[in-house]
Design a protein around this motif. Structure first.
Motif, short mmCIF file in Angstrom:
data_model
loop_
_atom_site.label_atom_id
_atom_site.label_comp_id
_atom_site.label_asym_id
_atom_site.label_seq_id
_atom_site.Cartn_x
_atom_site.Cartn_y
_atom_site.Cartn_z
N LYS A 1 0.83 -1.20 0.00
CA LYS A 1 0.00 0.00 0.00
C LYS A 1 0.87 1.25 0.00
N SER B 1 -8.54 -2.25 4.70
CA SER B 1 -7.47 -2.32 5.69
C SER B 1 -6.30 -3.13 5.15
N GLU B 2 -5.19 -3.07 5.85
CA GLU B 2 -4.02 -3.84 5.44
C GLU B 2 -4.31 -5.34 5.50
N THR B 3 -5.11 -5.74 6.49
CA THR B 3 -5.49 -7.16 6.60
C THR B 3 -6.23 -7.63 5.36
N GLN B 4 -7.09 -6.79 4.81
CA GLN B 4 -7.83 -7.16 3.62
C GLN B 4 -6.91 -7.29 2.41
N TYR B 5 -5.90 -6.41 2.30
CA TYR B 5 -4.94 -6.53 1.20
C TYR B 5 -4.17 -7.83 1.29
N LEU B 6 -3.80 -8.19 2.51
CA LEU B 6 -3.06 -9.43 2.70
C LEU B 6 -3.92 -10.64 2.36
N ARG B 7 -5.21 -10.55 2.66
CA ARG B 7 -6.11 -11.66 2.31
C ARG B 7 -6.22 -11.80 0.80
N GLN C 1 -3.96 -10.87 -1.39
CA GLN C 1 -2.67 -11.40 -1.82
C GLN C 1 -2.58 -12.90 -1.58
N GLN C 2 -3.05 -13.36 -0.43
CA GLN C 2 -3.00 -14.79 -0.12
C GLN C 2 -3.93 -15.58 -1.03
#
Length: 359
Positions: free
Chosen positions: A233, A320-326, A328-329
């Protein structure tokens, strides 16, 4: 339909229609023979014989004479009866559809398509590669699309983002004058990178939300061979934000950065103007031609996956950053046809393992 040697070739492979059956009934009342009717309709005599046998009905006729009632039976060809017999036989024609035998595959496929956002091709390829079902109940990709069109499944066309947004591909390159080139041209990139023969060659790009100056931007990096995705981000779409994110990535990768990142290919966006200067001592940076997004096809294809979760026009700050990581995963755990229905995560791990063994 049986054909004789004198049959008209134009009729080959065609079935009788209801109007033709009505013509048969009329010609029979005019005492035409079956062979004469066949010649008039341009089909084989055996076709007429079979049709008349299937469409012949028995009628009861009642007549009063001198106070007495006389019953007698007559037979005649009825076009409606012939059409009804034909329709009944057609119900039993053709191979039994695979979905009629069991709902197991359809239920599993619907779950993957609706819940995990898989494409129909990935559903079919993953099921076959991992032997999840008996091959007799797994359709081909085209058939699965057909089931969706016919409403056999819970999945609808509107649930398939690729199908609705797909447009004809324009591969014509239009040369534009007076456009800047920020570094080495993609034309200088070695053939082994173009052919994806080696690991460690990346494409970088940005994903924009609602295009306001205050909205954040996503920086995406994808490894060309394994399709492994990294999402970062940025505070904005500018040189400073991109350079800061690349510096953080180098810090997190540590000593492995130069082994994992060998080259990076970018477009000529102003936010990447400092990319060559920041990385030229560590790796080679190549820039595609202006207005030639197909030269970075891997990155463009990856963005389609991201758009499933972040539609165009939606502010990136809302996520949120958590959503971006999800996201990406999910992308790295998504089986790909081009990878033999393996996941980018598995291929990336295998490539890292090969690097450590070689070292």
């Amino acid at each position: 339909m049986t054909h004789s040697n004198d049959n008209i070739s134009a009729r080959k492979g065609k079935h009788l229609s209801h109007s033709e059956r009505s013509q048969i009934a009329i010609l029979k009342t005019q005492k035409y023979s079956n062979r004469q009717i066949a010649k008039a309709l341009g089909c084989a005599p055996q076709t007429i014989n079979s049709e008349i046998c299937r469409g012949t009905i028995t009628q009861l006729n009642r007549q009063k004479q001198n106070g007495k009632v006389y019953d007698y039976y007559t037979t005649l060809y009825d076009p409606d009866a012939g059409q009804a017999a034909y329709d009944k036989l057609r119900l039993n024609c053709g191979r039994r559809p695979k979905w009629a035998d069991t709902d197991a595959f359809i239920e599993w496929a619907d779950d993957k398509l609706l819940q995990e956002k898989w494409s129909p091709d990935v559903v079919i390829g993953f099921a076959k590669t991992h032997d999840l079902f008996d091959s007799s109940i797994i359709p081909c990709t085209t058939t699965l699309y057909g089931w969706i069109d016919k409403g056999i499944m819970r999945t609808k066309n509107m649930d398939l983002l690729e199908k609705l947004s797909r447009k004809p591909k324009d591969t014509t390159y239009r040369s534009r004058r007076n456009k800047r080139m920020l570094g080495q041209s993609i034309e200088q990139r070695p053939a082994e990178i173009d052919n994806r023969q080696t690991f460690g060659h990346w494409e970088v790009d940005t994903v924009v939300g609602n295009k306001t100056k205050t909205d954040s931007v996503l920086l995406t990096l994808v490894e060309r061979q394994t399709r492994f995705e990294i999402i970062l981000k940025l505070n904005g779409k500018d040189i400073e934000s991109v350079n800061q994110a690349i510096s953080q990535l180098r810090y997190r990768a540590g000593d492995t950065f130069s082994k994992v990142f060998k080259t990076i290919t970018s477009d000529n966006g102003s936010e990447f103007a400092g990319l060559h200067e920041a990385l030229h001592e560590t790796l080679d940076v190549y820039f595609s031609h202006p207005y030639a997004s197909w030269e970075r096809g891997t990155s463009e294809n990856q963005h389609k996956f991201i758009r499933r979760f972040i539609p165009k026009g939606k502010a990136i700050n809302q996520f949120s950053e958590t959503q971006y990581l999800r996201i990406q995963q999910w992308m790295n755990d998504y089986p790909r046809k081009i990878l033999g229905y393996k996941t980018p995560h598995d291929c990336f791990a295998n490539a890292l393992r090969s690097l450590s063994q070689a070292t």
